[in-house]
Motif scaffolding. Structure first.
Motif, PDB file in Angstrom:
ATOM      1  N   LYS A   1       0.816  -1.219   0.000  1.00  0.00           N
ATOM      2  CA  LYS A   1       0.000   0.000   0.000  1.00  0.00           C
ATOM      3  C   LYS A   1       0.846   1.265   0.000  1.00  0.00           C
ATOM      4  O   LYS A   1       0.582   2.202  -0.764  1.00  0.00           O
ATOM      5  CB  LYS A   1      -0.928  -0.005   1.233  1.00  0.00           C
TER       6      LYS A   1
ATOM      7  N   SER B   1      -3.236  -4.376  -1.710  1.00  0.00           N
ATOM      8  CA  SER B   1      -3.372  -4.122  -0.278  1.00  0.00           C
ATOM      9  C   SER B   1      -4.776  -4.472   0.214  1.00  0.00           C
ATOM     10  O   SER B   1      -4.945  -4.993   1.322  1.00  0.00           O
ATOM     11  CB  SER B   1      -3.057  -2.657   0.033  1.00  0.00           C
ATOM     12  N   TRP B   2      -5.809  -4.207  -0.608  1.00  0.00           N
ATOM     13  CA  TRP B   2      -7.169  -4.600  -0.245  1.00  0.00           C
ATOM     14  C   TRP B   2      -7.299  -6.119  -0.166  1.00  0.00           C
ATOM     15  O   TRP B   2      -7.895  -6.651   0.779  1.00  0.00           O
ATOM     16  CB  TRP B   2      -8.166  -4.049  -1.266  1.00  0.00           C
TER      17      TRP B   2
END
Length: 577
Positions: A118, A213-214
């Motif tokens: 991220k 990142s999600w």
């Protein structure tokens, strides 16, 4: 009225340390609480592994061969650490604590990976097609490595205990619960497959289209929820006492045999030491005579207890049965060694094959298939092969040969042959892909990605045979007290297969590269000769199969009550071919 003993499990206790009450502990419901962690583990590990190579190349700007080696080293370490997890569970922590601790470690790893993917500071600046890309710095790679190897540590630690702790929830002496345990293992494999399927489709798509990142954040939250569900059942589980690590027994036999290496064996085995009841003994075998010397009785082998009873010092004297148990493990080693190459082939499916896919046309209408999602054909091949084997091949084989199916050694042989064919198919497709690459300047080559399906399908079908064959072989042909260790030994073939892949890639890269040419494994696979590397694997797999065939003919199962011998675990014979 039934006795109280019939309502308790003889070899299990509850959370408080009292004999486990069947009406309050164990069973299918408590076993189901454990499955959530396994599903999330597969979702996380496979979702990361199958798509990691594209992140390393496209985002971290690493060379093709370096990216492939990072993935195979990560997977190899994950499976190697299964031995550590098994040792800690058997000797110190027990399975419950091992699962709780290492699943938490894996959640920390996926959380760290979500942060690493991220923050812009933890990856190099973006570059476009045709520009010179700046590779990731040492600091950026260090953070990535810490995240990956936390995941590897967590995966290895919990993988060795999940299935065992699940089986602990059933009493094998109770026919009803034994049937439930068989149902649990069927569902266990189903959930593993579903976790893998979700990983290579939904999770990979999220990584490419929504954000890594999600996707990794979802894995972290999912594992936290799974751990919470797992801990919720703490008071309902059945716990079995640790019996210690069998590694100690192996070293004891070796130490005793080494001390007596210069002694002559007696002419009759009746003079060798044996303290096991008749029904629990394993018949003496005429192999590995050096180990037999551990059972020679000499002065000083016995020690006096406080009660004045003479007992053998296990580091100086071993029973014939203990020696034979060690021999059984030694006999597994040739088969163990000759199955490693399959997993080296498997490693190419989640590294170079994904790299191939990333350069090819992957559109279905307006939808673009993520390169990592091509492994869905791999998973599909496993499920289809198992279904065909159960529903068609086994009934046919029973009618023709009078046997319930292929022996474990035959299944391993089939898996080796299919993986070799898969590599040959991969080499032929790569030759065609390179021909197109020479005449095209486009980033996405005008060649369909579906040409890769045969290699995924052949190696996937091979895994269906070899995985079940290996698991059956290592469990049925090992001593009862060493089954956890033999399962760990099986998992090391996966680990070493990945490490062998890394070794071969490094050697080929070094040997074939020049100052002006990237060699077979160039930084850009369009400028290399990946097909040559695949043909090398075909040759190595062919040589390995010949060696395996000889080892399978040599293998002879041990007879005895404790050997768990059965038809599907018997040795090879000429007529089996």
């Amino acid at each position: 009225m039934e006795s109280k003993g019939s309502w308790t499990v003889a070899d299990a206790v509850d959370y408080s340390g009292r004999p486990a009450d069947k009406s309050k502990t164990g069973g299918w419901i408590t076993a189901a609480l454990i499955l959530g962690i396994e599903v999330v583990e597969r979702l996380s590990t496979m979702g990361i592994a199958v798509n990691l190579v594209t992140y390393l190349m496209e985002t971290m700007h690493l060379p093709s061969s370096t990216s492939a080696n990072i993935v195979t080293d990560f997977m190899g370490t994950s499976f190697l650490l299964c031995l550590l997890g098994g040792f800690l569970a058997d000797s110190f922590l027990g399975r419950f604590k091992t699962i709780a601790i290492f699943s938490t470690i894996q959640a920390l790893g996926t959380g760290a990976l979500a942060i690493a993917t991220k923050l812009p500071e933890l990856r190099p600046p973006t570059c476009h097609h045709g520009e010179a890309c700046i590779p990731a710095t040492t600091f950026q790679m260090t953070i990535l490595y810490i995240s990956l190897y936390l995941i590897a540590l967590g995966t290895g630690g919990l993988k060795s205990s999940i299935s065992g702790f699940g089986s602990d929830q059933f009493d094998e002496k109770d026919p009803k619960e034994k049937a439930q345990m068989a149902f649990f293992f069927n569902r266990f494999f189903f959930f593993i497959s579903m976790g893998t399927l979700m990983a290579v489709t939904v999770l990979v798509y999220m990584q490419d289209e929504v954000g890594r990142s999600w996707a990794y954040g979802i894995c972290t939250v999912s594992m936290a929820i799974a751990i919470g569900i797992f801990l919720f059942g703490t008071k309902s589980y059945r716990y079995k006492k640790s019996q210690g690590s069998p590694v100690v027994q192996i070293f004891q036999v070796i130490a005793a045999a080494f001390r007596k290496r210069k002694m002559e064996l007696p002419q009759s085995i009746v003079y060798l030491y044996e303290d096991n009841p008749e029904g629990l003994r394993i018949e003496h075998t005429d192999q590995f005579h050096l180990l037999d010397k551990a059972a020679i009785v000499t002065e000083g082998d016995f020690e006096q207890t406080l009660d004045g009873v003479a007992i053998p010092n296990p580091w100086k004297l071993s029973s014939v049965t203990k020696v034979e148990e060690v021999k059984m493990m030694v006999r597994l080693l040739p088969i163990w060694a000759t199955t490693i190459i399959f997993w080296t082939t498997y490693a190419q499916m989640i590294t170079f094959s994904v790299e191939q896919a990333s350069t090819m046309r992957r559109n279905i209408g307006n939808f673009k298939i993520p390169a990592g999602s091509l492994t869905v054909f791999f998973v599909a091949a496993i499920l289809i092969t198992l279904a065909v084997y159960d529903r068609a091949i086994m009934p046919f084989w029973k009618k023709w040969k009078g046997k319930p199916g292929f022996s474990s050694l035959q299944r391993i042989a089939i898996g080796l042959v299919l993986s070799t064919a898969g590599m040959a198919a991969a080499a032929l497709v790569e030759q065609k892909r390179l021909d197109v690459a020479k005449s095209s300047t486009q980033k996405t080559l005008p060649i369909s990605v579906f040409l890769l399906v045969p290699q995924f399908f052949l190696v996937g079908a091979g895994e269906a045979f070899i995985y079940t064959g290996q698991l059956d072989f290592f469990i049925t042909q090992s001593p009862k007290g060493m089954k956890t260790m033999s399962t760990g030994l099986f998992l090391t073939t996966l680990s070493l297969g990945f490490f062998v892949s890394s070794f071969l890639v490094s050697v080929i890269k070094k040997v074939t590269s020049t100052s002006t040419d990237g060699g077979w494994l160039a930084d850009n696979i369009n400028h290399g000769r990946l097909d040559y590397f695949y043909w090398l694997l075909v040759i190595l797999s062919g040589i390995n199969f010949v060696v395996y065939f000889i080892c399978a003919l040599w293998f002879k199962p041990t007879k005895g009550k404790d050997s768990a011998e059965k038809d599907n675990g018997k040795g090879f014979s000429a007529e089996d071919c």
